[in-house]
Design an enzyme around this catalytic site. Sequence first.
Site, short mmCIF file in Angstrom:
data_model
loop_
_atom_site.label_atom_id
_atom_site.label_comp_id
_atom_site.label_asym_id
_atom_site.label_seq_id
_atom_site.Cartn_x
_atom_site.Cartn_y
_atom_site.Cartn_z
N ARG A 396 76.52 27.17 0.95
CA ARG A 396 75.10 27.49 1.15
C ARG A 396 74.93 27.98 2.58
O ARG A 396 75.37 27.31 3.52
CB ARG A 396 74.20 26.27 0.94
CG ARG A 396 74.27 25.63 -0.43
CD ARG A 396 73.20 24.54 -0.58
NE ARG A 396 73.49 23.65 -1.69
CZ ARG A 396 73.15 23.89 -2.95
NH1 ARG A 396 72.55 25.03 -3.24
NH2 ARG A 396 73.43 23.03 -3.91
N ARG A 426 74.37 25.43 -6.82
CA ARG A 426 73.16 25.28 -7.65
C ARG A 426 71.89 25.65 -6.87
O ARG A 426 71.65 25.17 -5.77
CB ARG A 426 73.04 23.85 -8.16
CG ARG A 426 71.96 23.69 -9.24
CD ARG A 426 71.81 22.25 -9.67
NE ARG A 426 73.02 21.68 -10.21
CZ ARG A 426 73.43 21.83 -11.47
NH1 ARG A 426 72.73 22.58 -12.29
NH2 ARG A 426 74.54 21.26 -11.88
N HIS A 456 83.79 23.84 -2.56
CA HIS A 456 82.77 23.08 -1.84
C HIS A 456 83.25 22.70 -0.45
O HIS A 456 82.50 22.12 0.35
CB HIS A 456 82.42 21.81 -2.65
CG HIS A 456 81.20 21.09 -2.19
ND1 HIS A 456 81.24 19.85 -1.60
CD2 HIS A 456 79.88 21.42 -2.24
CE1 HIS A 456 80.02 19.44 -1.32
NE2 HIS A 456 79.17 20.38 -1.70
N TYR A 489 69.77 17.47 8.16
CA TYR A 489 70.86 16.79 7.46
C TYR A 489 71.79 16.19 8.51
O TYR A 489 72.14 16.87 9.47
CB TYR A 489 71.68 17.76 6.61
CG TYR A 489 71.09 18.18 5.29
CD1 TYR A 489 69.72 18.20 5.07
CD2 TYR A 489 71.91 18.59 4.25
CE1 TYR A 489 69.19 18.60 3.86
CE2 TYR A 489 71.38 18.99 3.03
CZ TYR A 489 70.02 19.00 2.84
OH TYR A 489 69.50 19.41 1.64
N ARG A 585 73.93 6.99 0.13
CA ARG A 585 72.53 7.42 0.17
C ARG A 585 71.88 7.44 -1.22
O ARG A 585 70.79 6.94 -1.41
CB ARG A 585 72.42 8.82 0.77
CG ARG A 585 70.98 9.30 0.92
CD ARG A 585 70.91 10.78 1.21
NE ARG A 585 71.02 11.57 -0.01
CZ ARG A 585 71.68 12.72 -0.10
NH1 ARG A 585 72.32 13.19 0.94
NH2 ARG A 585 71.73 13.39 -1.24
N HIS A 613 73.89 12.72 5.12
CA HIS A 613 74.77 13.65 4.42
C HIS A 613 76.24 13.52 4.83
O HIS A 613 77.10 14.19 4.28
CB HIS A 613 74.28 15.08 4.68
CG HIS A 613 74.76 16.09 3.70
ND1 HIS A 613 75.63 17.10 4.04
CD2 HIS A 613 74.48 16.27 2.39
CE1 HIS A 613 75.87 17.86 2.98
NE2 HIS A 613 75.19 17.37 1.97
#
Length: 714
Positions: A396, A426, A456, A489, A585, A613
């Site tokens: 992202r 996504r 990822h 984050y 989390r 994160h």
Amino acid sequence: MTDTTQPTSPVQPIYINRERSLLEFNRRVLAQAKNAQVPLLERLKFLCISSSNMDEFFEVRLASLIELAKEPAARTHPDNLVPRDAIAQLTEAAHDIVKDQYYTLNHILIPALEKEGIRFVRRNHWNEKQKEWIRNYFLDSLKPVLSPMGLDPSHPFPKILNKSLNFIVSLEGKDAFGRSNGLAIVQVPRSLPRLVKLPPEATDGDNDLVFLSSILHSNVANLFPGMTVTGCYQFRVTRNTNLFIDEEEVDDIMSALQGELYGRQFGDAIRLEVADNCPPAMMDYLLDRFKLDETALYQVHGPVNLHRLDAVPNLVNRPDLMFPPHVPKPFKPKPVNKNPFRLFSRKKDGESLFQHIARQDILLHHPYDAFTPVIDFLNQASKDPDVLAIRMTLYRTGEKSAIIDALVRAAKNGKEVTAVVELRARFDEDNNIQQATRLQDAGVHVVYGVVGYKTHAKMILVVRREDSKLRHYVHLGTGNYHHITTRFYTDFGLFTCHKDIGNDVTKIFQQLTSLGNTKDLKVLLQSPFTLHSGMIERIQREAENARNGKPARVIAKMNGLQEKQIIDALYEASQAGVKVDLIVRGICSLVPGVPGLSENIQVRSIIGRFLEHHRVYYFENHGGEPELYCSSADWMSRNLLARVETCFPILDPQCFQQVFTEGLALYLEDNTSAWLLQQDGHYELVTPPLSDDEPTVNAQQQLISQYQGDPSAS
């Protein structure tokens, strides 16, 4: 004859349903909207986040379960529930959360906002001046873009976009053609604001707001001249947004994704939200149109999309009701044995980042450290005549990304640039397609990862010529290369030129681009090959040390824990006497504190200003050096078994201490924003100390203070 059979005690479940745990996380988020210690407009934002989270729950998680329920033998993992049973339990919990959301809005937040002069002015409270302004606003700004649709054989029920605002209108009388339609649909474009601030000439308040739904309700008759409106009710449908692409059967993933993205807006209906004053017959009509049963119906007292209330802070301009602004500090490598909380000047004595990294590993802790050094790293690489190649993974990035700008610049400057772009991130698919196209047009070599495995991992590799030799400079991170999310984050990023790490990262990039078999990594662990087994081996090693009477400890921080073999290994470690502290989390399928199973395991969740994160894994490793890893991967099945992920060791002693202190130890001390997971799957907020002798600890606030140079916070 007397029955001597003893009643059977219920069996303690040893796994928590993944989706149930996700809903429990959203309860914790919603609890922040009720927390009087949080600034008022921030509380409203937490309500909006909880609403957005629920949307994704229906669009993705519940939708997936509904698909799974079509397979007779299917079961959920790791709790082994029949999907239909899981759906029933989750639907009941979802109704409870939605009810709580609207209670929080109507009975807690709106009264508190009114005390601060921020008012949502309802239709029955409009004065004549407000009515006149609102009517003109409707005629000038709304009516021209609305397309009411009467329902008859030539005008069937329209396609309703996922999560769009709509109104169903009941009518009496005849239209211009003499027809008696009875019903109409008004679809509201997403471009229209859901809240309108009344100007000074229309109201006496400084911050008087009107819902778009109220404006339309009061003026809807203007859309149906000659007819009588007998009812007008807002509704919204949430659809299945999962994309299905058979990657083995398509020649071009980008083209296939582009074709699927449009269809995402019109997937199967999963949830129907309607105004709570909507008549039963009309609700039944809508349920029938969307092929839903009553369990999918959510009657709400207020706007059907609470997330759009996130516009309020910008409309009212009340910074006193927000968190104080947090500006990430520029960073510079810290001197040896000095305070790890530091300032940064990008240049020191004319040194480049490469010279800094060559001297010592650099650790960034976002959002406390600025993201700027990562952009500087790429910018310097794009201009440096000694840099030969740049390779990077992109999951992202966001729009208008400085990262993309730097890669484009590097390619135009003649560097060999390769970008591994994950098109299937996504809800970022469309943006990633656009960025990939831009990179290709600039001459960047773009690949889309590995068929069947999302890429990822967060990696940058810069190959630089130094003294006739090639040296590898690496950045590895726990979070995305996204200039916006790095502001809220929490993530770690490591710059290093450690030879073994550089060689391992080089091999992974070769694997991603050439699809060659390069699994013999020296220090990195990688999914889907060695990360899963590597974590289990280290947990088992701690268990063996405990059995032998040696100190043993596992501390792990992540976003989600669901993978069954990892959970089972942690249970075995607990039974062997290993103290296990988990900071999770969101989703957690492990049940802590069960005698004979997990009594040595504690699970806590931190909910605060920033979204936690980090992925950090610590193993005591008695008899050897303690091991500390940061990773892009959670302990979820998808991360460990179905993605390309990296898990990298923290080898520099100072960076090791910083990650351990800031990423683990401080969170274990938090007694103001921590929630503890109970055996029954719900969470209890840790009670702050009542005595002045015991200090209160808020991990995020302490880090903000320390990074901003407050000596009392050290």
